[in-house]
Write an enzyme that holds these catalytic residues in place. Structure first.
Site, PDB file in Angstrom:
ATOM      1  N   HIS A  18       0.842  -1.204   0.000  1.00  0.00           N
ATOM      2  CA  HIS A  18       0.000   0.000   0.000  1.00  0.00           C
ATOM      3  C   HIS A  18       0.876   1.254   0.000  1.00  0.00           C
ATOM      4  O   HIS A  18       0.628   2.199  -0.748  1.00  0.00           O
ATOM      5  CB  HIS A  18      -0.883   0.052   1.255  1.00  0.00           C
ATOM      6  CG  HIS A  18      -1.935  -1.013   1.350  1.00  0.00           C
ATOM      7  ND1 HIS A  18      -2.116  -1.786   2.475  1.00  0.00           N
ATOM      8  CD2 HIS A  18      -2.865  -1.421   0.460  1.00  0.00           C
ATOM      9  CE1 HIS A  18      -3.130  -2.614   2.276  1.00  0.00           C
ATOM     10  NE2 HIS A  18      -3.590  -2.425   1.063  1.00  0.00           N
ATOM     11  N   LYS A  42     -17.232  -8.104  11.030  1.00  0.00           N
ATOM     12  CA  LYS A  42     -16.269  -8.247  12.125  1.00  0.00           C
ATOM     13  C   LYS A  42     -14.959  -8.855  11.638  1.00  0.00           C
ATOM     14  O   LYS A  42     -14.078  -9.159  12.422  1.00  0.00           O
ATOM     15  CB  LYS A  42     -16.887  -9.125  13.219  1.00  0.00           C
ATOM     16  CG  LYS A  42     -18.009  -8.402  13.956  1.00  0.00           C
ATOM     17  CD  LYS A  42     -18.009  -8.790  15.433  1.00  0.00           C
ATOM     18  CE  LYS A  42     -19.044  -8.004  16.216  1.00  0.00           C
ATOM     19  NZ  LYS A  42     -20.304  -8.737  16.345  1.00  0.00           N
ATOM     20  N   SER A 132      -2.740  -7.613   2.989  1.00  0.00           N
ATOM     21  CA  SER A 132      -2.993  -7.495   4.431  1.00  0.00           C
ATOM     22  C   SER A 132      -3.263  -8.882   5.027  1.00  0.00           C
ATOM     23  O   SER A 132      -2.901  -9.146   6.176  1.00  0.00           O
ATOM     24  CB  SER A 132      -4.181  -6.573   4.694  1.00  0.00           C
ATOM     25  OG  SER A 132      -3.896  -5.273   4.229  1.00  0.00           O
TER      26      SER A 132
END
Ligand code: ADP
Length: 168
Positions: A18, A42, A132
């Site tokens: 990123h 979540k 990620s």
């Protein structure tokens, strides 16, 4: 002409991949908006606020001064419309990214009459594989994160991994 540019994502957490896209975009344009997607599922490790704080830390330590961070929810095209954004930046890694991004891009175009362009930057070779999810996988298993996330946030990621392992 001063273009309004957004680089949106989940950034859960921000990775060196990123950061690479942010640096390259910030050199192409006078100003850049980093849009942090507020996701209500979540599934994310970090809260929106935490993700913003991590990006802030990274920008500061890298001396990137022409990027501002915003949170957004709902459809990206609605945000683009509302803020009159000209350019949407996305990073492209593997072929799978291409297929996904093409689908999203065509959907975006179908959802709005607003004229904007999507700019795809190819991932740098060293970060082609980096996501990620990979960072979280390495972190939860106690691996070395130095190659994957900016040094300044390594401790934060380790702490979060520990709290997740403890079920906190
Ligand atoms: P999203 O949930 O929107 O996919 P991500 O935080 O995973 O959010 O990614 C945001 C953007 O950054 C996407 O365009 C993605 O393709 C790009 N990106 C993610 N990792 C890398 C990387 N290693 N190199 C280049 N671009 C990347």
């Amino acid at each position: 002409m001063n273009k309004k540019v957004i680089y949106p994502g989940s950034f859960d957490p921000i990775t060196k991949g990123h950061l690479d896209i942010i640096k390259r975009t910030s050199m192409l344009f006078d100003e850049l908006i980093i849009g942090v997607f507020v996701n209500y599922s979540k599934k994310s490790w970090f809260s929106t606020n935490e993700r913003v704080e991590l990006i802030k830390k990274v920008l500061e330590s890298e001396g990137i001064t022409n990027a501002k961070i915003v949170e957004f929810s709902g459809l990206l095209v609605d945000y683009i419309n509302k803020k009159d954004i000209d350019i949407l930046v996305r990073g492209l890694r593997a072929v799978s990214d291409y297929e996904y991004e093409l689908q999203v891009n065509l959907t975006n175009m179908a959802l709005t009459n607003k004229k904007f362009e999507t700019l795809f930057l190819t991932a740098s070779r060293e970060y082609l594989y980096l996501s990620s999810s990979i960072v979280k996988e390495v972190a939860i298993n106690g691996g070395n994160l130095l190659e994957f996330v900016p040094k300044i946030i390594i401790e934060d990621v380790i702490k979060k991994a520990e709290s997740i392992k403890d079920g906190r």
